[in-house]
Design a protein around this motif. Structure first.
Motif, PDB file in Angstrom:
ATOM      1  N   GLY A 192       0.803  -1.219   0.000  1.00  0.00           N
ATOM      2  CA  GLY A 192       0.000   0.000   0.000  1.00  0.00           C
ATOM      3  C   GLY A 192       0.833   1.265   0.000  1.00  0.00           C
ATOM      4  O   GLY A 192       0.301   2.350  -0.180  1.00  0.00           O
ATOM      5  N   HIS A 220      -1.971   3.937  -0.591  1.00  0.00           N
ATOM      6  CA  HIS A 220      -3.181   3.412  -1.215  1.00  0.00           C
ATOM      7  C   HIS A 220      -4.106   2.859  -0.135  1.00  0.00           C
ATOM      8  O   HIS A 220      -3.883   1.761   0.385  1.00  0.00           O
ATOM      9  N   ARG A 280      -5.327  12.416  -8.195  1.00  0.00           N
ATOM     10  CA  ARG A 280      -5.131  11.202  -7.401  1.00  0.00           C
ATOM     11  C   ARG A 280      -3.785  11.237  -6.687  1.00  0.00           C
ATOM     12  O   ARG A 280      -3.662  10.768  -5.544  1.00  0.00           O
ATOM     13  N   ARG A 334      -3.232  11.122  -2.492  1.00  0.00           N
ATOM     14  CA  ARG A 334      -2.561   9.973  -1.885  1.00  0.00           C
ATOM     15  C   ARG A 334      -1.095  10.201  -1.534  1.00  0.00           C
ATOM     16  O   ARG A 334      -0.481   9.335  -0.894  1.00  0.00           O
TER      17      ARG A 334
END
Length: 393
Positions: free
Chosen positions: A292, A314, A363, A367
């Protein structure tokens, strides 16, 4: 995990007092000779925007990036503004610009009364997407507004896809300006960033890989452009025995004292690049094991100075943890981190201007997190930061 569950955690509640013990994101790192050279500049009375250190700094910079001409200025923003002025950008013109960047990349477009056209990022480098760029150029031409310049940003030191972008620049005969403010020492296929376009700019702000306390530079293989930039940067004084001005000029020249700092900093630049890359590699080694967390690798032929080490988080793999919660967790331990740039097409100042892309930069913003990357970081500090992050997951 306890700290990360506090959804309403405020920055006004740091665990440790924010003082000189704080681990900063990217602080200045002196090389040891700065004080002696500043003293030399003061003792010689060369403290104005002119003098031997200014000339030496420009020469050393030109040699390092292997570019024929350079001009030391008060900021990278000033350099970018002069580049647009030299290209004749004026009110009503359109200038293409990366969207995923700091506002200083686009502000000079407004200085000239022109309109920015923002281009989204792509996956491999996080920089300007060549496909979105060509789509934008074709769209603006159809609308009768062929862009007058392209401002390409090399973000966080990572080279953009220069081969494809240069091809588009040449195909449509649109001049390319490289915003290499964060990318001094990076290269694409062995050639220094900032030297591919008609002009390139660097920043020596206090948070950059080297600093002149504040400052920037404009570089070009065309010495006539640099000569004209010097004219504009020193109030556009005409050749007369009195003060005669027929064109608008600016007070953009770097001082000799700041240049003295720059001369000392250039001596340690290669070491600073080596250390920043080492820090990135250390983070990647110890954090990539967490599913992640994603890093930005270098494509083949790309060489980044790794000005800042950045990660993507993520949440689909790490439930209950996002980049803002991690930032606040680090802050509670007196560690500065920072979100990735909020795309300019989302900024209140710029949201009504044209934008082309697929929202990939949005995005990234949602993140991404920049981790402390200063070249003076110790192993103990890095282990402390990594330990806090691992505990968070």
């Amino acid at each position: 995990m306890e700290g990360l569950k506090e959804e309403n955690l405020k920055e006004t509640r740091p665990k440790a007092k924010i003082n000189e013990d704080r681990i900063w994101l990217s602080p200045p790192h002196m090389g040891g000779e700065e004080k002696a050279l500043i003293t030399e500049a003061i003792d010689s009375n060369w403290v104005a925007p002119g003098g031997p250190f200014l000339r030496k700094f420009e020469k050393v910079l030109s040699n390092f990036v292997q570019c024929q001409s350079s001009l030391a200025l008060s900021s990278g923003t000033a350099a970018l503004h002069l580049a647009l002025r030299l290209l004749g950008i004026r009110q009503g013109d359109e200038v293409i610009c990366s969207s995923f960047t700091f506002t200083a990349s686009a502000n000079p477009i407004l200085y000239q009364g022109a309109t920015p056209v923002f281009i989204d990022s792509e996956l491999e480098t996080w920089n300007m997407c060549p496909n979105a760029l060509e789509q934008a150029v074709q769209s603006r031409i159809v609308n009768g507004k062929k862009p007058k310049a392209i401002i390409l940003v090399h973000l966080y030191g990572m080279p953009a896809k220069l081969g494809e972008i240069i091809d588009i620049s040449k195909k449509y005969k649109i001049p390319l300006i490289e915003d290499a403010a964060e990318a001094l020492g990076s290269n694409y296929k062995g050639k220094a960033l900032g030297t591919f376009g008609q002009m390139g700019i660097y920043s020596f702000n206090g948070n950059k890989i080297i600093t002149t306390s504040g400052g920037g530079a404009l570089v070009s293989e065309n010495p006539d452009l640099i000569k004209k930039a010097l004219f504009f940067a020193t109030q556009a004084k005409d050749g007369a025995p009195h003060y005669e001005h027929s064109q608008l000029g600016y007070n953009y020249r770097m001082s000799n004292v700041c240049a003295a700092i720059g001369v000392a900093q250039m001596k340690v630049l290669s070491e600073r690049i080596r250390r920043r890359r080492e820090i990135y590699a250390y983070y990647e080694k110890h954090l990539s094991v967490i599913k992640g967390i994603e890093f930005l690798p270098e494509p083949k032929g790309f060489y980044s100075n790794r000005w800042l080490s950045c990660i993507l988080i993520h949440p689909e793999y790490i439930k209950g943890v996002n980049r803002e919660q991690l930032r606040l967790r680090l802050l509670r331990h007196n560690i500065e981190s920072r979100l990735l740039w909020k795309p300019l097409h989302l900024q209140p100042l710029y949201r009504n201007f044209p934008y082309f892309g697929n929202k990939f930069s949005e995005r990234l913003f949602e993140r991404g997190l920049c981790l402390p990357s200063g070249s003076a970081l110790t192993k103990d500090q890095l282990d402390f930061i990594i330990g806090i992050i691992k505990e968070s997951f």
